[in-house]
Design a protein around this motif. Structure first.
Motif, PDB file in Angstrom:
ATOM      1  N   LEU A  48       6.596 -14.262   3.922  1.00  0.00           N
ATOM      2  CA  LEU A  48       6.533 -12.786   3.421  1.00  0.00           C
ATOM      3  C   LEU A  48       7.959 -12.002   3.332  1.00  0.00           C
TER       4      LEU A  48
ATOM      5  N   GLU B  53      -9.274   8.209   3.346  1.00  0.00           N
ATOM      6  CA  GLU B  53     -10.358   7.877   2.177  1.00  0.00           C
ATOM      7  C   GLU B  53     -10.766   8.944   1.390  1.00  0.00           C
TER       8      GLU B  53
ATOM      9  N   ASP C 131      -0.260   2.350  14.802  1.00  0.00           N
ATOM     10  CA  ASP C 131      -1.671   2.342  15.316  1.00  0.00           C
ATOM     11  C   ASP C 131      -1.696   3.127  16.604  1.00  0.00           C
TER      12      ASP C 131
ATOM     13  N   PRO D 162      -5.816 -10.651   6.695  1.00  0.00           N
ATOM     14  CA  PRO D 162      -4.872 -10.702   7.657  1.00  0.00           C
ATOM     15  C   PRO D 162      -5.363 -10.288   8.998  1.00  0.00           C
TER      16      PRO D 162
ATOM     17  N   GLU E 196      -2.825   7.218   8.778  1.00  0.00           N
ATOM     18  CA  GLU E 196      -3.457   6.108   8.118  1.00  0.00           C
ATOM     19  C   GLU E 196      -4.878   6.162   7.702  1.00  0.00           C
ATOM     20  N   GLY E 197      -5.450   5.363   6.815  1.00  0.00           N
ATOM     21  CA  GLY E 197      -6.937   5.390   6.579  1.00  0.00           C
ATOM     22  C   GLY E 197      -7.537   6.612   5.989  1.00  0.00           C
TER      23      GLY E 197
ATOM     24  N   GLY F   4      -4.100   5.506   2.552  1.00  0.00           N
ATOM     25  CA  GLY F   4      -5.176   5.073   2.673  1.00  0.00           C
ATOM     26  C   GLY F   4      -5.859   4.967   1.124  1.00  0.00           C
ATOM     27  N   TYR F   5      -7.245   4.594   1.099  1.00  0.00           N
ATOM     28  CA  TYR F   5      -7.856   4.197  -0.089  1.00  0.00           C
ATOM     29  C   TYR F   5      -7.662   5.274  -1.050  1.00  0.00           C
TER      30      TYR F   5
ATOM     31  N   VAL G 153       4.063  -3.094   3.440  1.00  0.00           N
ATOM     32  CA  VAL G 153       3.987  -4.606   3.107  1.00  0.00           C
ATOM     33  C   VAL G 153       2.861  -5.155   4.055  1.00  0.00           C
ATOM     34  N   LEU G 154       1.693  -5.625   3.111  1.00  0.00           N
ATOM     35  CA  LEU G 154       0.686  -6.203   3.982  1.00  0.00           C
ATOM     36  C   LEU G 154       0.361  -7.693   3.442  1.00  0.00           C
TER      37      LEU G 154
ATOM     38  N   GLN H 189       0.855  -1.255  -0.013  1.00  0.00           N
ATOM     39  CA  GLN H 189      -0.008   0.003  -0.115  1.00  0.00           C
ATOM     40  C   GLN H 189       0.966   1.359  -0.040  1.00  0.00           C
TER      41      GLN H 189
ATOM     42  N   GLU I 222       7.406  -1.828  11.280  1.00  0.00           N
ATOM     43  CA  GLU I 222       6.110  -1.214  12.163  1.00  0.00           C
ATOM     44  C   GLU I 222       6.034  -1.974  13.481  1.00  0.00           C
TER      45      GLU I 222
ATOM     46  N   ASN J 147       5.354  -5.304   8.794  1.00  0.00           N
ATOM     47  CA  ASN J 147       4.681  -5.017  10.124  1.00  0.00           C
ATOM     48  C   ASN J 147       5.396  -6.263  11.009  1.00  0.00           C
ATOM     49  N   VAL J 148       5.469  -5.852  12.056  1.00  0.00           N
ATOM     50  CA  VAL J 148       6.209  -7.142  13.015  1.00  0.00           C
ATOM     51  C   VAL J 148       5.255  -7.225  14.234  1.00  0.00           C
TER      52      VAL J 148
HETATM   53  P1  C2E Z   1      -2.184  -2.230  10.116  1.00  0.00           P
HETATM   54  O1  C2E Z   1      -0.658  -2.593  10.135  1.00  0.00           O
HETATM   55  O2  C2E Z   1      -2.603  -1.097  10.774  1.00  0.00           O
HETATM   56  O3  C2E Z   1      -2.566  -2.086   8.319  1.00  0.00           O
HETATM   57  C1  C2E Z   1      -3.248  -1.201   7.683  1.00  0.00           C
HETATM   58  C2  C2E Z   1      -4.645  -1.706   7.711  1.00  0.00           C
HETATM   59  O4  C2E Z   1      -5.332  -0.699   7.036  1.00  0.00           O
HETATM   60  C3  C2E Z   1      -4.469  -2.727   6.389  1.00  0.00           C
HETATM   61  O5  C2E Z   1      -5.399  -3.432   6.725  1.00  0.00           O
HETATM   62  C4  C2E Z   1      -5.119  -1.784   5.260  1.00  0.00           C
HETATM   63  O6  C2E Z   1      -5.470  -2.652   4.306  1.00  0.00           O
HETATM   64  C5  C2E Z   1      -5.868  -0.936   5.977  1.00  0.00           C
HETATM   65  N1  C2E Z   1      -6.193   0.398   5.307  1.00  0.00           N
HETATM   66  C6  C2E Z   1      -5.498   1.000   4.763  1.00  0.00           C
HETATM   67  N2  C2E Z   1      -5.927   2.093   4.129  1.00  0.00           N
HETATM   68  C7  C2E Z   1      -7.106   1.972   4.310  1.00  0.00           C
HETATM   69  C8  C2E Z   1      -8.446   2.982   4.252  1.00  0.00           C
HETATM   70  O7  C2E Z   1      -8.169   3.978   3.774  1.00  0.00           O
HETATM   71  N3  C2E Z   1      -9.709   2.687   4.873  1.00  0.00           N
HETATM   72  C9  C2E Z   1      -9.640   1.428   5.780  1.00  0.00           C
HETATM   73  N4  C2E Z   1     -10.705   1.120   6.106  1.00  0.00           N
HETATM   74  N5  C2E Z   1      -8.720   0.649   5.930  1.00  0.00           N
HETATM   75  C10 C2E Z   1      -7.515   0.777   5.154  1.00  0.00           C
HETATM   76  P2  C2E Z   1      -5.222  -4.923   6.573  1.00  0.00           P
HETATM   77  O8  C2E Z   1      -4.174  -5.336   5.235  1.00  0.00           O
HETATM   78  O9  C2E Z   1      -6.293  -5.794   6.435  1.00  0.00           O
HETATM   79  O10 C2E Z   1      -4.434  -5.524   7.662  1.00  0.00           O
HETATM   80  C11 C2E Z   1      -4.938  -5.716   8.867  1.00  0.00           C
HETATM   81  C12 C2E Z   1      -3.772  -5.524  10.071  1.00  0.00           C
HETATM   82  O11 C2E Z   1      -3.146  -7.090   9.718  1.00  0.00           O
HETATM   83  C13 C2E Z   1      -2.578  -4.685   9.849  1.00  0.00           C
HETATM   84  O12 C2E Z   1      -3.061  -3.315  10.327  1.00  0.00           O
HETATM   85  C14 C2E Z   1      -1.686  -5.292  10.378  1.00  0.00           C
HETATM   86  O13 C2E Z   1      -1.721  -5.213  11.954  1.00  0.00           O
HETATM   87  C15 C2E Z   1      -1.791  -6.683  10.136  1.00  0.00           C
HETATM   88  N6  C2E Z   1      -0.779  -7.258   9.171  1.00  0.00           N
HETATM   89  C16 C2E Z   1      -1.173  -7.035   7.585  1.00  0.00           C
HETATM   90  N7  C2E Z   1      -0.009  -7.765   7.349  1.00  0.00           N
HETATM   91  C17 C2E Z   1       0.595  -8.172   8.219  1.00  0.00           C
HETATM   92  C18 C2E Z   1       2.101  -8.556   8.306  1.00  0.00           C
HETATM   93  O14 C2E Z   1       2.504  -9.049   7.042  1.00  0.00           O
HETATM   94  N8  C2E Z   1       2.721  -9.114   9.326  1.00  0.00           N
HETATM   95  C19 C2E Z   1       2.099  -8.840  10.305  1.00  0.00           C
HETATM   96  N9  C2E Z   1       2.474  -9.071  11.712  1.00  0.00           N
HETATM   97  N10 C2E Z   1       0.844  -8.125  10.456  1.00  0.00           N
HETATM   98  C20 C2E Z   1       0.238  -7.851   9.542  1.00  0.00           C
END
Ligand code: C2E
Ligand code: CA
Ligand code: CA
Length: 646
Positions: A451, A596, A537, A431, A593-594, A614-615, A416-417, A401, A506, A474-475
């Motif tokens: 990853l 929109e 966060d 995730p 973050e976020g 963000g989106y 990286v997500l 993203q 992160e 993200n860790v």
């Molecule tokens: P995070 O680190 O806070 O990641 C940001 C989350 O917000 C991501 O969700 C992203 O898709 C979402 N997001 C970004 N922009 C927007 C927006 O404009 N609106 C909304 N509604 N959401 C937005 P995602 O990808 O579902 O990931 C959720 C959480 O999962 C992440 O929160 C992170 O805590 C964890 N995560 C994701 N990938 C990894 C990873 O590779 N390793 C680890 N340890 N955790 C991960």
């Protein structure tokens, strides 16, 4: 017959018969009744032969009997086993000399004291021995019994006793014969084998099998109580199962090595064995790894069980000293009570385990099982199986993203997500769902490896193309707690040729809470190798300002929760503004973050926020899409159109 007659004994006895009878015949024939004729000589002649043969026969029988006795003694005396022959009344008629080496007593001790054997039987086996003796004396069938005897010097030996009656030709029991074999060595070997099957070799605590058998027995005993509840009261027949997991054990193992880990487990088991069992009157088993299961019948009230967990933690309170290291360890317990929480050993252990997980995830020292946990545990197992398969088939992929500098609109980074991509190309669980599951089930290490390997390869490729942006990884708490994580990350990225100065880690506040000192050391190590660190966060956890000053963060990420209503909610606006100022005062870059909407982007930009995610800019996208995004962003930049939505 002729052969027998020819034997010296017969010739001798007939000769002596003649010697005794013929003088009488002579006196009779010649002196008393002179010249009584041939008959007067024939009768004594035949009488001599007859009496001589009869006498010889008796003599021969006696000789043979003596020979047989000698032969029997010769064979029996030679035996290494303790052989005996006794009357029904217990009077010993024969005891082989081997009795000395086996019992330490002489055959004479047996001859002199009837039923001497009774006095040397080990106390716990007396009952079995007496019923065996009665059985034999009552003309019972031959028997084989095993029992222990106490030797003259006090040593206890195991004997195998083979016994049968001796009958006369008419079938009457005239004695009891037996052979006693020393089977102490075999018994020891059997015991060792049995021990190995039921006890853990490292800690010598009961193992899983023992635990299961033990619980099965308790359940069988206690099920009868529930038919008689009114007699025994409310808690009668209940017992509690405590699933105990050691805290920080993995850390010890990773940091100091397995031999120290093993020694620690032995010491922990020692403390459990000596104190816990006496106090709790409980059975404690090693379930595996750093997990122990305690079963107590003492009291199943919540207060009593809480006290029990407290005492377990007190037992572990004093640090362990192993090979010069001072190690501290705690324990978390999950509790399930029979029959309320399960009626089989498996269900009770599984439920206590689920409660333990719950306690751990909430940072508590203990938790009682609740039925929702069972559903959670089932889902967890199901998800774990699917996740394992997904990892094997390379279905876990990195998405990216973009992170956009708000003032210029330039892409300055990408987060990286993780994504679970199903074989048909659609998205699997998010995730937010599978990362926590992978953490609880220990799969996070594998997820993180796959990853880092894929993202590392992508990043190296972009860097080689001259793309100058930062990538954020993200860790999670569990990952960071893993002692080898930092070395792994450094080694893996360096091997792939990634410039570490362009990688940001992160972390959330919860990651740092566990062990502040150690976390600081790790962060410093990562920074010394070029990584930058972001606090993710921010605003959702403790938001402790203390942490902000304690750890050398480079970036602060304001949580989406403060961006959603930033336009309409004055308080959110105020908080976001304060956060941005605070971060800048601490020389940190701020990421919101976020985002929109364009309005949100504009407000945050006006507040001085450095970077937006963000989106509005882009959703997380696959590597190919990110390559396109980079190209478009660069083209737009040359056309100077900041904040353009792609
Ligand atoms: P995070 O680190 O806070 O990641 C940001 C989350 O917000 C991501 O969700 C992203 O898709 C979402 N997001 C970004 N922009 C927007 C927006 O404009 N609106 C909304 N509604 N959401 C937005 P995602 O990808 O579902 O990931 C959720 C959480 O999962 C992440 O929160 C992170 O805590 C964890 N995560 C994701 N990938 C990894 C990873 O590779 N390793 C680890 N340890 N955790 C991960
Ligand atoms: Ca993040
Ligand atoms: Ca975040």
């Amino acid at each position: 017959m002729f052969k027998k007659l020819a034997r010296v004994s017969y010739v001798k006895t007939v000769f002596w018969a003649f010697v005794f009878i013929l003088p009488f015949a002579y006196i009779q024939n010649s002196v008393i009744q002179s010249d009584s004729g041939l008959v007067g000589w024939l009768i004594p002649l035949f009488a001599s032969v007859f009496l001589g043969v009869a006498w010889g026969w008796i003599y021969e029988r006696n000789e043979q009997h003596q020979r047989e006795k000698l032969l029997f003694k010769a064979v029996a005396d030679f035996s290494l086993e303790f052989v005996s022959l006794r009357t029904v009344e217990g009077v010993y008629q024969y005891v082989s000399p081997a009795v000395l080496s086996i019992t330490g007593y002489q055959p004479e001790d047996f001859y002199q004291t009837p039923s001497f054997m009774d006095s040397i039987i080990y106390k716990d086996d007396c009952q079995a021995w007496l019923s065996h003796s009665h059985h034999m004396n009552d003309d019972g069938a031959p028997e084989k019994v095993e029992f222990r005897v106490v030797k003259r010097d006090g040593e206890v030996r195991w004997l195998e006793h083979l016994c049968g009656t001796v009958r006369d030709p008419s079938g009457h029991v005239i004695g009891v014969r037996s052979i006693n074999i020393d089977i102490t060595e075999r018994k020891l070997a059997e015991h060792q084998l049995e021990h190995l099957g039921l006890f853990d070799p490292l800690t010598d605590l009961p193992n899983r099998r023992y635990l299961s058998d033990y619980m099965q027995k308790l359940i069988a005993q206690n099920s009868t109580y529930f038919d008689e509840l009114t007699i025994h009261g409310e808690h009668a027949g209940e017992f509690a199962v405590l699933f105990i997991d050691l805290d920080r054990f993995k850390y010890v193992n990773d940091a100091y090595g397995h031999s120290i880990g093993d020694a620690l487990l032995q010491e922990v088991a020692g403390r459990f064995k000596h104190s816990c069992l006496e106090v709790e009157q409980a059975m404690i088993a090693r379930f595996g790894g750093d997990e122990f299961v305690l079963v107590t019948q003492q009291s199943t009230s919540s207060a009593a069980l809480q006290g029990c967990v407290l005492r377990i933690n007190q037992l572990l309170e004093a640090p362990f000293r192993i090979e010069g290291h001072r190690l501290s360890i705690g324990a978390t317990a999950g509790i399930a009570v029979y029959p309320r929480d399960g009626v089989t050993p498996e269900a009770l252990i599984q439920h206590a385990d689920a409660a333990m997980f719950k306690a751990k995830s909430q940072g508590l020292s203990m938790a009682f099982f609740a039925h929702e946990m069972a559903e959670h545990a089932t889902e967890m197992v199901d998800m774990q199986t699917r996740l394992r398969a997904a990892l094997k088939t390379d279905c876990i992929k990195p998405y990216y993203q973009p992170l956009i500098e708000l003032k210029s609109g330039q892409m300055v980074g990408a987060e990286v997500l993780a994504r679970w991509i199903l074989p048909d190309g659609s998205h699997g669980p998010s995730p937010g769902v599978f990362i926590p599951v992978s953490e609880e089930t220990g799969l996070i290490g594998a997820v993180s490896e796959t990853l880092m390997a894929q993202a590392g390869a992508d990043i190296a490729k972009w860097q080689a193309l001259g793309v100058d942006i930062k990538f954020s990884i993200n860790v999670s708490a569990r990952q960071f707690a893993d002692e080898v994580f930092c070395e792994r990350a450094i080694e893996q990225f360096e091997r792939l040729g990634v410039d570490l100065a362009r990688v940001q880690i992160e972390l959330t506040e919860s990651v740092l809470l566990n062990n502040v000192e150690r976390s600081l050391e790790k962060i410093e190590l990562l920074k010394s190798r070029g990584f930058s660190i972001a606090l993710d966060d921010f605003g959702t956890g403790f938001s402790s300002l203390h942490y902000l000053t304690l750890f050398p963060f480079d970036t602060l990420k304001i949580d989406r929760a403060f961006v959603i209503d930033i336009i309409d909610d004055k308080r959110q606006f105020a908080i976001a503004k304060a956060m941005i100022h605070l971060a800048h005062d601490l020389s940190m870059t701020v990421v919101a973050e976020g985002i929109e909407t364009d309005e949100q982007r504009q407000v945050l930009s006006d507040l001085g926020c450095d970077v937006g995610q963000g989106y509005w800019f882009s959703r997380p996208i696959c590597p190919e899409a990110l390559s396109e995004f980079i190209v478009i962003n660069q083209r737009d930049m040359t056309m100077t159109r900041p904040g353009k939505k792609v």
